[in-house]
Write a protein that holds these residues in place. Structure first.
Motif, short mmCIF file in Angstrom:
data_model
loop_
_atom_site.label_atom_id
_atom_site.label_comp_id
_atom_site.label_asym_id
_atom_site.label_seq_id
_atom_site.Cartn_x
_atom_site.Cartn_y
_atom_site.Cartn_z
N LYS A 59 9.77 -7.39 -10.17
CA LYS A 59 11.09 -6.99 -9.69
C LYS A 59 11.22 -5.49 -9.43
O LYS A 59 12.33 -4.99 -9.24
N SER A 60 10.08 -4.75 -9.41
CA SER A 60 10.16 -3.29 -9.28
C SER A 60 10.09 -2.80 -7.84
O SER A 60 10.61 -1.71 -7.53
N ALA A 61 9.43 -3.53 -6.96
CA ALA A 61 9.31 -3.06 -5.57
C ALA A 61 10.69 -2.87 -4.96
O ALA A 61 11.56 -3.74 -5.06
N GLY A 62 10.91 -1.71 -4.33
CA GLY A 62 12.19 -1.40 -3.72
C GLY A 62 13.13 -0.63 -4.62
O GLY A 62 14.11 -0.05 -4.14
N LYS A 63 12.83 -0.59 -5.93
CA LYS A 63 13.71 0.15 -6.85
C LYS A 63 13.46 1.65 -6.71
O LYS A 63 12.36 2.10 -6.39
N LYS A 64 14.51 2.43 -7.00
CA LYS A 64 14.42 3.89 -6.88
C LYS A 64 14.43 4.56 -8.25
O LYS A 64 15.21 4.20 -9.12
N TYR A 65 13.54 5.50 -8.41
CA TYR A 65 13.49 6.36 -9.59
C TYR A 65 13.25 7.78 -9.11
O TYR A 65 12.40 8.02 -8.25
N ALA A 66 13.97 8.71 -9.66
CA ALA A 66 13.80 10.14 -9.32
C ALA A 66 13.87 10.35 -7.80
O ALA A 66 13.16 11.20 -7.25
N GLY A 67 14.73 9.59 -7.15
CA GLY A 67 14.89 9.73 -5.72
C GLY A 67 13.74 9.20 -4.90
O GLY A 67 13.67 9.42 -3.68
N ARG A 68 12.82 8.46 -5.53
CA ARG A 68 11.66 7.90 -4.84
C ARG A 68 11.73 6.38 -4.94
O ARG A 68 12.18 5.83 -5.93
N THR A 69 11.19 5.71 -3.94
CA THR A 69 11.23 4.25 -3.91
C THR A 69 9.86 3.66 -4.21
O THR A 69 8.84 4.07 -3.62
N ILE A 70 9.83 2.70 -5.15
CA ILE A 70 8.58 2.02 -5.48
C ILE A 70 8.20 1.06 -4.35
O ILE A 70 9.01 0.25 -3.91
N SER A 71 6.95 1.18 -3.90
CA SER A 71 6.46 0.28 -2.86
C SER A 71 5.63 -0.85 -3.45
O SER A 71 5.69 -1.99 -2.97
N ILE A 72 4.87 -0.55 -4.50
CA ILE A 72 4.01 -1.55 -5.14
C ILE A 72 4.06 -1.35 -6.65
O ILE A 72 3.99 -0.22 -7.14
N ALA A 73 4.18 -2.46 -7.38
CA ALA A 73 4.06 -2.44 -8.84
C ALA A 73 3.12 -3.58 -9.21
O ALA A 73 3.37 -4.73 -8.87
N ASP A 74 2.00 -3.24 -9.88
CA ASP A 74 1.03 -4.28 -10.21
C ASP A 74 0.19 -3.90 -11.41
O ASP A 74 0.28 -2.79 -11.92
N ASN A 75 -0.63 -4.84 -11.85
CA ASN A 75 -1.66 -4.60 -12.85
C ASN A 75 -2.97 -4.60 -12.07
O ASN A 75 -3.37 -5.61 -11.50
N PHE A 76 -3.62 -3.46 -12.02
CA PHE A 76 -4.74 -3.25 -11.11
C PHE A 76 -5.87 -4.24 -11.34
O PHE A 76 -6.34 -4.45 -12.46
N THR A 77 -6.29 -4.88 -10.26
CA THR A 77 -7.43 -5.79 -10.26
C THR A 77 -8.48 -5.25 -9.31
O THR A 77 -8.17 -4.84 -8.19
N TYR A 78 -9.73 -5.25 -9.77
CA TYR A 78 -10.82 -4.71 -8.96
C TYR A 78 -11.75 -5.83 -8.51
O TYR A 78 -12.23 -6.63 -9.31
N HIS A 79 -11.97 -5.88 -7.22
CA HIS A 79 -12.93 -6.81 -6.64
C HIS A 79 -14.17 -6.02 -6.23
O HIS A 79 -14.13 -5.25 -5.26
N ASP A 80 -15.24 -6.19 -6.99
CA ASP A 80 -16.46 -5.42 -6.73
C ASP A 80 -17.03 -5.81 -5.36
O ASP A 80 -17.33 -6.98 -5.11
N PRO A 81 -17.18 -4.83 -4.46
CA PRO A 81 -17.65 -5.15 -3.11
C PRO A 81 -19.14 -5.50 -3.05
O PRO A 81 -19.62 -5.97 -2.01
N ILE A 82 -19.86 -5.28 -4.15
CA ILE A 82 -21.30 -5.54 -4.14
C ILE A 82 -21.63 -6.92 -4.71
O ILE A 82 -22.32 -7.71 -4.08
N ASP A 83 -21.12 -7.22 -5.91
CA ASP A 83 -21.48 -8.51 -6.53
C ASP A 83 -20.32 -9.49 -6.59
O ASP A 83 -20.45 -10.58 -7.16
N ALA A 84 -19.18 -9.11 -6.02
CA ALA A 84 -18.00 -9.98 -5.93
C ALA A 84 -17.37 -10.31 -7.28
O ALA A 84 -16.52 -11.19 -7.38
N SER A 85 -17.77 -9.60 -8.34
CA SER A 85 -17.13 -9.81 -9.64
C SER A 85 -15.70 -9.29 -9.59
O SER A 85 -15.36 -8.42 -8.79
#
Length: 545
Positions: A440-466
């Motif tokens: 529910k954070s995307a679009g919310k404003k804090y300190a005069g700035r707007t959140i575009s993305i809020a997530d828990n970072f996931t990494y897709h390894d480009p070499i072994d696809a892990s």
């Protein structure tokens, strides 16, 4: 006569390796069979162990020598053909990586808790590095942890203790043991990468002062040989150069809080032109100029922008990478140079695949770690020499080089606030709360700035696809600002919550503004979002960088 002995044991359920191996308090490792269980669990997961060569060494902290003797006996009993051990048990982490690669070893065992405190009441650590010289991948550490939970016996032998103080050859159960010069191979590698002649000329200038702080840790002997013997730096300017089991009672973490004597020298009226420090196991670095501190994120970006000045990198870079919490400064350099910039989770092992696949040449983390494809670890002294080589070519001060870089690329204002020793239950409350906000954070404003993305970072390894999940909570704003929350995996008691704040500034008139003041609105927004102080009782951060 030595013989293989099978020792019955019971599992310990807390031997899950973190981002840099298994770290616990010394007293935990001193429990009967604790270290032995973990070492056997590693050995059991190495299919090619019998007949192999392993490199063994550590940062010299308390329990280092005793641990090496245990590993010698167990390696012999498990069929290892040869051990290469650093003299006095000393090997920096990047030196181990280089030795594994140079001598084509199966891997290496590094005994260190990195920048954590040492001594009888301090911390100890152990990690396995693979045949590419880098930290073991998660696929292996997961197997090691699984094995540690079901282990019932380990193999050892009853050999006499090996003298680690002298260069020597010996054997146990037919396993060859070579105690090697801890420094020589690594020093030769550095001399092959950088223009030592130019750096030596710079060191000889009376007006060019230098101070290197080895923090009573492993880089002391390396700095003495490379900076002192090969480049002419006076011994008086290499401080805390003798490795001590308790690091002299200090905290071997190269930051503004713990490298106090160095910082005092560098911010004095008659400050040297260049200052640097490295950490417990020699893989981290802090760079300072006269009255000037270079953030690790800026350092990575500046090295990338000036890599063409260095003999080893004169033909260009293949790409760059940074850990997700590291500032985006290097991305701007990569864009200008038409290079790919990869964003990975925290932990040097995530750079390994990219380096092995020749996708990147330089990489770094905001936690004072920088490195390249010369080894598969971050490398403190390498970064110091890279900076000295740049200074020798450009004949400018650190401050001038940093200011010139900002004018060219803009400035990424950046800070990290560490809340240490947080009760695990309280830290969990913070991250449960943060998770509840993501959808529910995307679009919310804090300190005069707007959140575009809020997530828990996931990494897709480009070499072994892990896929690596849960790598840090991100709040990304439309103007490029970032607020990131992450739990650290390098402590041994409680939890550390790291808060990262970043804001890009293109207005040159603001480049010299004070960082914490520039980021004040985002820091206030971070507390409003994360409720760290309210949920943990931590009124202020323990360390701010």
């Amino acid at each position: 006569m030595s013989k293989v002995i099978l020792v019955e044991t019971s599992p310990f359920l807390d031997q899950k390796p973190g981002t840099s191996g298994l770290r616990k308090q010394v007293t935990v490792f001193q429990q009967e069979n604790y270290l032995e269980n973990f070492v056997q669990s590693v050995f059991d997961c190495l299919k090619e162990l019998k007949g192999s060569t392993l490199v063994v060494g550590g940062d010299g902290r308390y329990y280092n020598r005793e641990a090496i003797q245990i590993i010698i006996s167990m390696a012999a009993a498990n069929g290892v053909e040869k051990l290469l051990i650093g003299q006095a048990g000393i090997l920096s982490t990047p030196a181990v990586s280089h030795l594994i690669r140079k001598y084509k070893a199966l891997g290496g065992i590094i005994l260190s808790a990195s920048h954590n405190p040492g001594g009888k009441d301090g911390d100890f650590g152990i990690k396995y590095n693979a045949s590419n010289g880098g930290p073991a991948p998660e696929s292996l550490t997961d197997k090691v942890f699984a094995n540690s939970k079901s282990i019932s016996q380990y193999k050892t032998t009853n050999n006499d203790a090996i003298d680690l103080e002298q260069l020597s050859h010996s054997s146990v159960l037919g396993m060859q043991i070579e105690v090697i010069d801890s420094v020589a191979d690594y020093a030769d590698l550095m001399e092959s990468l950088f223009d030592f002649g130019k750096i030596r000329d710079l060191m000889a200038k009376p007006e060019f002062g230098i101070c290197f702080d080895a923090m009573s840790a492993v880089t002391g002997p390396y700095a003495t040989e490379i900076l002192g013997n090969r480049l002419g730096v006076s011994a008086n300017n290499i401080i805390r150069a003798v490795p001590l089991e308790d690091f002299g009672g200090g905290h071997p973490d190269p930051n503004l809080a713990h490298a106090k004597e160095l910082v005092e020298r560098m911010f004095a009226n008659n400050a040297p032109a260049f200052g640097a420090a490295s950490d417990g196991d020699g893989d981290r670095n802090m760079i300072l100029g006269a009255n000037c501190y270079v953030t690790p994120s800026d350092s990575l970006a500046i090295l990338a922008a000036n890599a063409h000045l260095i003999p080893a990198y004169k033909d260009g870079l293949t790409g760059v990478a940074r850990s997700m919490p590291t500032s985006q400064a290097v991305d701007r350099v990569a864009e200008r140079l038409n290079l790919t910039s990869y964003e990975t989770p925290t932990g040097w092992k995530f750079f390994g695949n990219l380096l092995d696949a020749n996708k990147i040449t330089l990489c770094g983390e905001e936690s004072f770690g920088t490195g390249s494809d010369h080894v598969r670890e971050k490398d403190g002294l390498w970064a110091v020499l890279f900076w000295l080589n740049i200074l020798a070519v450009k004949q400018q001060s650190i401050k001038e080089i940093v200011s010139e870089h900002w004018k060219e690329y803009g400035r990424n204002f950046y800070t990290r606030h560490d809340f240490e020793g947080v009760e695990t239950e309280d830290a969990d409350k913070v991250f449960t709360h943060l998770e509840s906000l993501l959808e529910k954070s995307a679009g919310k404003k804090y300190a005069g700035r707007t959140i575009s993305i809020a997530d828990n970072f996931t990494y897709h390894d480009p070499i072994d696809a892990s896929v690596s999940t849960n790598q840090g909570i991100r709040f990304l704003f439309e103007d490029g600002a970032r607020i990131i929350f992450r739990k650290s995996g390098t402590g041994t008691s409680g939890a550390t919550i790291r808060l990262y704040i970043e804001h890009f500034e293109s207005n040159a008139a603001k480049f010299e503004d004070e960082t914490q003041e520039v980021l004040r609105d985002l820091l206030e927004a971070a507390e409003e979002i994360g409720q760290v102080k309210a949920l943990t009782g931590k009124v202020i951060a323990d360390v701010i960088t």
